[in-house]
Design a protein around this motif. Sequence first.
Motif, short mmCIF file in Angstrom:
data_model
loop_
_atom_site.label_atom_id
_atom_site.label_comp_id
_atom_site.label_asym_id
_atom_site.label_seq_id
_atom_site.Cartn_x
_atom_site.Cartn_y
_atom_site.Cartn_z
N ALA A 28 0.83 -1.21 0.00
CA ALA A 28 0.00 0.00 0.00
C ALA A 28 0.87 1.26 0.00
O ALA A 28 0.56 2.23 -0.70
CB ALA A 28 -0.93 -0.01 1.21
N SER A 29 1.94 1.24 0.76
CA SER A 29 2.84 2.40 0.81
C SER A 29 3.51 2.63 -0.54
O SER A 29 3.68 3.77 -0.97
CB SER A 29 3.90 2.21 1.89
OG SER A 29 3.31 2.15 3.16
N GLN A 30 3.86 1.54 -1.22
CA GLN A 30 4.45 1.67 -2.55
C GLN A 30 3.44 2.30 -3.51
O GLN A 30 3.79 3.18 -4.30
CB GLN A 30 4.87 0.31 -3.09
CG GLN A 30 6.07 -0.29 -2.40
CD GLN A 30 7.35 0.37 -2.84
OE1 GLN A 30 7.68 1.46 -2.38
NE2 GLN A 30 8.07 -0.26 -3.71
N VAL A 31 2.20 1.83 -3.47
CA VAL A 31 1.15 2.39 -4.33
C VAL A 31 0.96 3.87 -4.03
O VAL A 31 0.86 4.70 -4.94
CB VAL A 31 -0.17 1.60 -4.17
CG1 VAL A 31 -1.34 2.34 -4.83
CG2 VAL A 31 -0.04 0.20 -4.75
N LYS A 32 0.91 4.22 -2.75
CA LYS A 32 0.73 5.62 -2.38
C LYS A 32 1.92 6.45 -2.86
O LYS A 32 1.75 7.56 -3.35
CB LYS A 32 0.53 5.77 -0.88
CG LYS A 32 -0.87 5.35 -0.45
CD LYS A 32 -1.11 5.79 0.97
CE LYS A 32 -2.55 5.66 1.33
NZ LYS A 32 -3.44 6.53 0.59
N SER A 33 3.13 5.93 -2.72
CA SER A 33 4.30 6.66 -3.18
C SER A 33 4.23 6.93 -4.68
O SER A 33 4.44 8.06 -5.14
CB SER A 33 5.58 5.87 -2.85
OG SER A 33 6.71 6.54 -3.33
N LEU A 34 3.89 5.90 -5.42
CA LEU A 34 3.75 6.07 -6.88
C LEU A 34 2.61 7.02 -7.23
O LEU A 34 2.74 7.85 -8.13
CB LEU A 34 3.51 4.72 -7.54
CG LEU A 34 4.69 3.75 -7.55
CD1 LEU A 34 4.24 2.37 -8.02
CD2 LEU A 34 5.81 4.28 -8.42
N GLY A 35 1.50 6.89 -6.53
CA GLY A 35 0.33 7.72 -6.80
C GLY A 35 0.59 9.19 -6.55
O GLY A 35 0.13 10.05 -7.31
N TRP A 36 1.33 9.51 -5.49
CA TRP A 36 1.62 10.91 -5.21
C TRP A 36 2.73 11.44 -6.11
O TRP A 36 2.79 12.64 -6.40
CB TRP A 36 1.94 11.12 -3.74
CG TRP A 36 0.70 11.08 -2.91
CD1 TRP A 36 0.22 10.02 -2.21
CD2 TRP A 36 -0.25 12.13 -2.75
NE1 TRP A 36 -0.97 10.35 -1.62
CE2 TRP A 36 -1.28 11.64 -1.93
CE3 TRP A 36 -0.34 13.43 -3.23
CZ2 TRP A 36 -2.38 12.41 -1.57
CZ3 TRP A 36 -1.43 14.21 -2.86
CH2 TRP A 36 -2.43 13.69 -2.04
N ALA A 37 3.61 10.57 -6.58
CA ALA A 37 4.67 11.00 -7.51
C ALA A 37 4.08 11.33 -8.86
O ALA A 37 4.48 12.29 -9.51
CB ALA A 37 5.73 9.91 -7.63
N ASP A 38 3.12 10.50 -9.30
CA ASP A 38 2.48 10.68 -10.60
C ASP A 38 0.99 10.42 -10.40
O ASP A 38 0.57 9.27 -10.26
CB ASP A 38 3.07 9.69 -11.61
CG ASP A 38 2.36 9.71 -12.95
OD1 ASP A 38 1.42 10.50 -13.16
OD2 ASP A 38 2.74 8.88 -13.81
#
Length: 133
Positions: free
Chosen positions: A92-102
Motif C-alpha cells: 500500500a505504501s508503494q502504491v501511495k508513493s507512486l500515486g503521489w509521484a504521478d
Amino acid sequence: MPPIADFIPASIAAVTEGVKAWREYRSNGCKNEKERNQAIGTVMEAAVAIKAYLYDSHEKGIVSREAEREISQKWQHAATAIRVYDESQFNASQVKSLGWADLGEWEKQKDKAVTVNLDLIISHYEWLQGKRT
C-alpha cells in the motif's frame, strides 16, 4: 555413577547460559519493538502529511506539486520501514508513493487488491501501536 558434585558445575554453566540467552532475547525483543514502533511512526507520519495536504487542498484550495513530491517520498520511506513487519502495508505504501509521484498512477493501481484508504491505514496502525509483539 559419578557423584552429584560432578554435575553441579555443568548445571551452573547451563543455568548461566540460560540466563545469558534470556537477557539477550529480552534485549533484542526491546530493540525489535523499538524498531517496529519506529516503522509504525514512519507510516503514521506519511498518513498525517496526506491528511494535512488534503485539508489544505480541499478547505483552502492550496495545491502544491512540491508537497505532493514530499508526500511521495514519505510513503517510500514508510514502505522501506514497514516491509519487514507488514507486507500488505509495504504494498500500500508503494502504491501511495507512486500515486503521489504521478497522479495518473492512481488509475493504473485502482484494480489491484491493495488497501490504500487512509482512514483504514491509520486505524490499523493505531491498533498495532497498542499491540505488543
